[in-house]
Design a protein around this motif. Structure first.
Motif: not given
Length: 214
Positions: A139, A142, A178
């Motif tokens: 995460s 990203r 995600a």
């Protein structure tokens, strides 16, 4: 010319690990090889490592990097032993720098074109690194990638400079998937062949010494 290979071996008893460590070093010398002095080490690792090190006053168990992951002897919230794997931070930073350079090269491409490419990149990255306990790290990857893309879009024109994070978030949701766990838990894969965790690990790194034996 250099040749290198990495392995990790687990032993139940420290004496066995130490004996292997010394014997493999002696054997490699016969072929003009040696163990990398910085990367080869003997470390205590496993379900009892944390308790033993606490009683000895030596802190938390050591971690080791292997195949792009940092391996951590940890436990669940219920106190059960677990090996957590996290993407090696230096490797993640290198990947972001690589993508940053490529985004600058593609700065004039339409958003959908760049978005499709980034989606493909993330899918490939997740296929390797999306293991249990690594989703937070992915995460962050990203998020960092999204910030790089936003800065690239803002540099394209006067209109791009007015692009806010809130407006850009919809672009992220469209093109940047995600992360989620894609690989089974280790106990599901290895329970049949490895009924218990080994407390000692040896991580030798082999290299060729130019000019024959050291």
């Amino acid at each position: 010319m250099r040749y290198a290979d990495d392995i990790v071996l687990g032993f139940e008893r420290r004496a066995d690990a130490e004996a292997f460590f010394h014997q493999v070093a002696e054997r490699l010398q016969r072929f003009g090889l040696d163990l990398h002095p910085d990367k080869s080490r003997l470390l205590e690792f496993g379900r009892h490592a944390a308790a033993r090190r606490r009683s000895a006053g030596t802190g938390k168990p050591d971690t080791f990097a292997f195949l792009g992951f940092t391996h951590i002897a940890s436990q669940t919230r219920k106190g059960r032993f677990v090996i957590k794997r996290r993407t090696v931070c230096t490797r993640q930073r290198r990947k972001l720098q690589e993508l940053k350079r490529e985004l600058r090269r593609r700065h004039a491409d339409p958003v959908p074109t760049t978005g499709r490419w980034l989606r493909h990149v993330l899918h490939g990255y997740y296929q390797y690194f999306a293991v249990p306990y690594n989703v937070d790290q992915l995460s962050q990857f990203r998020y960092d990638l999204a910030r790089i893309w936003l800065r690239t879009l803002r540099r394209r024109s006067q209109k791009g400079r007015r692009l806010t994070w809130d407006r850009f978030r919809s672009i992220c949701d469209t093109w940047l998937p995600a992360p989620r766990v894609l690989h089974p838990w280790p106990n599901v894969r290895f329970r049949r062949h490895h009924p218990r965790q080994e407390p000692y690990a040896v991580t030798p790194h082999v290299r060729v010494c130019a000019g024959g034996a050291p």
